[in-house]
Every structure is written in C-alpha cells, then in structure tokens.
Design an enzyme around this catalytic site. Structure first.
Site, PDB file in Angstrom:
ATOM      1  CB  THR A 243     -24.185  35.211  67.382  1.00 54.30           C
ATOM      2  OG1 THR A 243     -25.334  35.188  66.588  1.00 54.30           O
ATOM      3  CG2 THR A 243     -23.555  36.647  67.299  1.00 54.30           C
TER       4      THR A 243
ATOM      5  CD  GLU B 145     -20.613  43.137  63.333  1.00 53.13           C
ATOM      6  OE1 GLU B 145     -20.105  42.179  63.205  1.00 53.13           O
ATOM      7  OE2 GLU B 145     -21.731  43.283  62.696  1.00 53.13           O
TER       8      GLU B 145
ATOM      9  CD  GLU C 156     -26.753  34.159  59.527  1.00 55.75           C
ATOM     10  OE1 GLU C 156     -26.532  33.994  58.098  1.00 55.75           O
ATOM     11  OE2 GLU C 156     -26.468  34.757  59.970  1.00 55.75           O
TER      12      GLU C 156
ATOM     13  CD  GLU D 130     -28.657  40.142  53.579  1.00 59.23           C
ATOM     14  OE1 GLU D 130     -28.297  39.166  53.346  1.00 59.23           O
ATOM     15  OE2 GLU D 130     -28.590  40.817  54.696  1.00 59.23           O
TER      16      GLU D 130
ATOM     17  CG  ASP E  19     -30.091  38.240  64.045  1.00 55.09           C
ATOM     18  OD1 ASP E  19     -29.863  39.518  64.919  1.00 55.09           O
ATOM     19  OD2 ASP E  19     -29.515  38.292  63.056  1.00 55.09           O
TER      20      ASP E  19
END
Ligand code: DMJ
Length: 469
Positions: free
Chosen positions: A460, A133, A376, A357, A260
């Site tokens: 990302t 993160e 996204e 979600e 991902d």
C-alpha cells in the site's frame, strides 16, 4: 483475329487496372498499419519525455531532502528543516524512497542511500512507534529494496524490525495494538481500525517467506481474518475496533482512510501468496461494498459512507485516499467500475486544479481543503493505463503532473497544500511523496518493462514485492 486483338487489349487493360488496384491496396495497407504505429511511437516518445521530466522533479525533491534533512525522517520543505517522527530518526524518507531510486536507475544515489541505511539504521530504540506506518513504509521498503538489489543487510533490518513489532499481536483477539515500544516490546492503544489491523500481511508474509519463519505470516493473517470475522450481517466493516474486546467502536463504513487498505490486502494477498482464504474474503466483501457504499450522483459513480449494520447512507463524501479504489477494481477485473470511478476522481481533482482531502459529491463542495501530496489518484491512473493501454490515461497523468508541479513545487522540494482553493502551501513533504506519488507518475510514462507488473504486487506504500521464494 480482330476479336482476339480486342480481347487481348481488354485483358491487358484489365491486367493494368488490377495491377494498379494491387499497388493502391498495398499502399493503403501500409498507411493503415503505419499511421497508428506512428501515433503509438510519437505517444511513446512523448511518454519518455514525461518520464524524464518526472525523474528530474523527483530529483528536485530528493536533492533538497539530502541538503537539508539527510539522515532524518523527513524534510520540512518551507522552513528547510529536518523532522523526525518520534524525536529520533528511523530514516523514513531514505527507506521509503530507496526503491524509487532503484527504478529510476539513480545508481550513485542508491549506493549512498543504502550505505546510510546499513550504517545508521537501528531499531534498538526506546520509542513507541505506530505498527501500521512502520510496517508499510519501513518493512515494505526494506523488503522491496532487498528484492531489487539483493543486499542482505536490508533483509536483516526488516527481520529485526519484524521481531520488534511482533508483540503488537499479543492481544486477546490477535488483533494488533496501535503502538509498540521497539526496545521493551510494551504495547499501547487498543482502539484501532481495519486498515491498521488488516494491512500487514503483504509485508509480514513476504518476511516470513524470505526468512522461513511462519509466525510472521500466521500472526498477520490472523489479524486480517479476525477483522473479517467481525463484519456485519450485510458484509461491511466499521472504522473503529477494540483489539481487547473485539467490539466495534465506530460503525461507519466506507473505503476511505481507516479501512481502505484492508480491502486492498484481501485481494493482493491472494495474488501474491495464492492464499485462497484471502480470495474468498475478498469475494465475500466486494458485493457489499458495491451494494451499500457505491453511489450514483448525476450519472457519476462515487463511493460514500454507510452504517455497517443497517446500510443507511451516513455521508456523501469522497476523499483523496478513496482514489486508490479504481486501481483495486481494475486489478480485480472490474474495469467498468474502475473507469467510471477514475473519471469521478479526476472530476474532483479538476474542480480546483488539485484534489482536496475530502469532498462532498452531492453538493460538489470541499469539506477539507488540504492536499498532502497523496498518490492514490496517480496510482489508479497508472493501473488503468496498464490494463487498457488507453492513451487518455497518460493524458490524464500529464494533467495531474502539471498541476502537481505548478502548485506544490517549492524552492526546497515539494510542499503539501494547506488549502487547494487558495493554493497556500504547508511545511510538509511526507515520505510517501517520494515512495509513491513520484514513483507512480514515473511508471505511468516509463517503458513498461521498468517494472514487471504481472509479477509484482505493490504494497500500500507502492513498494513492489515479488514472489522470489
Ligand atoms: C500512504 O502511507 C499509504 O498509501 C496508505 O495506505 C494510505 N496513505 C498514504 C498515502 O496517501
């Protein structure tokens, strides 16, 4: 004589008709050329108005962060209180949002935010942080803002944080531990996943290029390669791995959270660094994804879950996080699958006017009804518009934005939803709403030159990195 007169009458008649035909032809040509131009310019005008609307909604979120949480990691928009991830602030929201402020040309806010970061951000703290993160949000944010503003303090901060994160790689396999103490360098939690082991090279690699220190690149690349090396014979990776033994702890395979961005970085590291190994690893992985994870249901394309060893289908769920995949497919040249999957993501969104979600594409049922202000689907809309210039993607973006404002706007900022069916809000505004969701909405409608798409790679967390070295 009479014959001559008749001939010349016929000739002049012919000349007149020819002239008329020519004038008609010219008008027709003007119409044919001008009407799409008119459409295009009215479409562009409308897009500019949308960009202004997005910017003003972004400011609604940002001003409320400033008012109720300035100097903290995040705003809790319903209780109007600040929140710090680790009990002490690492300025998650200011660092994550800074390049959005730059791209939206909010110059006074850029100055104020940069001053806060330079004066208050210190990584010399006795706290355990999640390597993944803080890498994607803080190193990514500091590096892109450094590249956009030229402020060296931001690069110094990124380097200091990079140094403090390096101990995560000191495992027997070179795969990173999940947490590291920023002051002591102690690490903990050996069970991780490919997203956390393989989504580091854009940031550490850029840091390496900008500081001339190869160890940043080498350690992050080794983590990516060690993950890839453990793929199954089918070419799939699982969703749980132990960094001390290198063994898989969970063999479920998918393109969703936990895996991902590992795939995303294989392709993007090839694009940003020209690293052939990354290209080869992507080329060896994408056929397995399309063979075992892609699924057809009711004539639509989805991506579900499968066992990495056997390829057997384990779940027919698709998640809000998976909606990044059309962007990656488009970026890697597979526009056909990108378009089809984007249509599926949009279908999931429209079922309740905002995406859940998790969703089961076979039963069309919501499995987890939360909406975390995720970017996204917007990211993929932006990429598809960029590659196709198809006005339908801007219309899609307008629908997404309308719903986003309708259901998530709160008095003090933007709030996640606890449930997309009831539209009940929850007290959460993640920094990625400002770093990514608003940014991609804005870029979809702003003039294309706002970002030189062909010369940047978004990490990302939507931080644009460019090859300035
Ligand atoms: C972001 O932090 C990043 O995009 C990450 O790769 C996945 N999840 C969130 C946004 O949904």
């Amino acid at each position: 004589m009479r014959l001559y007169a008749r001939l010349s009458r016929t000739e002049s008649h012919w000349l007149k008709s020819a002239r008329r035909a020519l004038v008609f032809g010219i008008w027709l040509a003007i119409l044919v050329l001008a009407v799409p131009g008119c459409n295009r310019s009215s479409e562009d005008r409308h897009a500019r108005q949308m960009a202004v609307r997005v910017r003003s909604e972004f400011l609604h979120a940002w001003r409320n962060y400033e008012r109720y949480a300035w100097g903290h990691d995040a705003l809790r928009p319903l209780s109007k209180t600040p929140h710090d991830w680790y009990g002490q602030s690492l300025l998650m929201t200011p660092v994550d949002a800074l390049d959005t402020l730059v791209l939206m040309k909010l110059d006074a806010d850029v100055g104020k935010t940069k001053a806060l970061i330079v004066s208050d951000l210190s990584f010399d703290r006795d706290i355990y942080v999640k390597n993944f993160e803080v890498t994607i949000r803080l190193i990514g944010g500091l590096l892109s803002s450094y590249q956009l503003t030229g402020d060296k303090h931001l690069l110094q901060l990124a380097q200091d944080l990079g140094n403090r994160l390096l101990p995560v790689f000191n495992s027997p396999t070179g795969l990173p531990y999940v947490y590291v103490n920023l002051r002591t360098g102690q690490v903990r939690e050996p069970v991780t996943n490919p997203a956390e082991t393989g989504t580091l090279l854009l940031e550490f690699g850029t840091l390496s290029k900008l500081t001339g220190r190869p160890e940043f690149y080498d350690k992050a690349k080794r983590a990516l390669v060690e993950t890839y090396k453990r793929r199954s014979l089918l070419g799939l990776v699982g969703q749980g791995i132990n960094v001390e033994t290198g063994a898989w702890t969970d063999t479920d395979s998918h393109i969703s959270g936990g895996i991902d961005s590992y795939y995303e970085y294989l392709w993007k590291c090839w694009l940003l660094f020209g690293d052939n190994d990354c290209r080869d690893m992507w080329n060896a992985s994408i056929p397995a994804i399309n063979k075992y994870l892609a699924d057809e249901a009711g004539g639509e394309l989805w991506y579900g879950h499968a066992n990495m060893q056997t390829g057997a289908r384990t779940e027919t769920t698709y998640r809000a996080l998976d909606a990044f995949f059309p962007a990656l497919l488009a970026l890697s040249g597979d526009l056909e699958r990108a378009r089809r999957l984007q249509a599926s993501s949009f279908k999931m969104w429209n079922l309740h006017g905002i995406e859940p979600e998790t969703f089961d594409y076979k039963s069309m049922r919501v499995v987890n009804g939360a909406y975390h202000l995720r970017p996204e689907i917007v990211e993929s809309t932006y990429y598809l518009y960029h590659f196709t210039r198809d006005a339908r993607y801007r219309q899609m973006g307008e629908k997404l934005f309308g719903d986003f404002v309708k259901y998530c706007r709160a008095d003090a900022g933007y709030a996640a939803l606890a449930d997309v069916v009831t539209k009940q809000k929850r007290d959460e505004m993640e920094s990625f709403a400002l770093a990514e969701t608003f940014k991609y909405f804005y870029l979809l409608f702003a003039p294309p030159r706002t970002v030189d798409f062909d010369n940047v790679i978004f990490n990302t967390e939507a931080h644009p990195l460019s090859r300035t070295w």
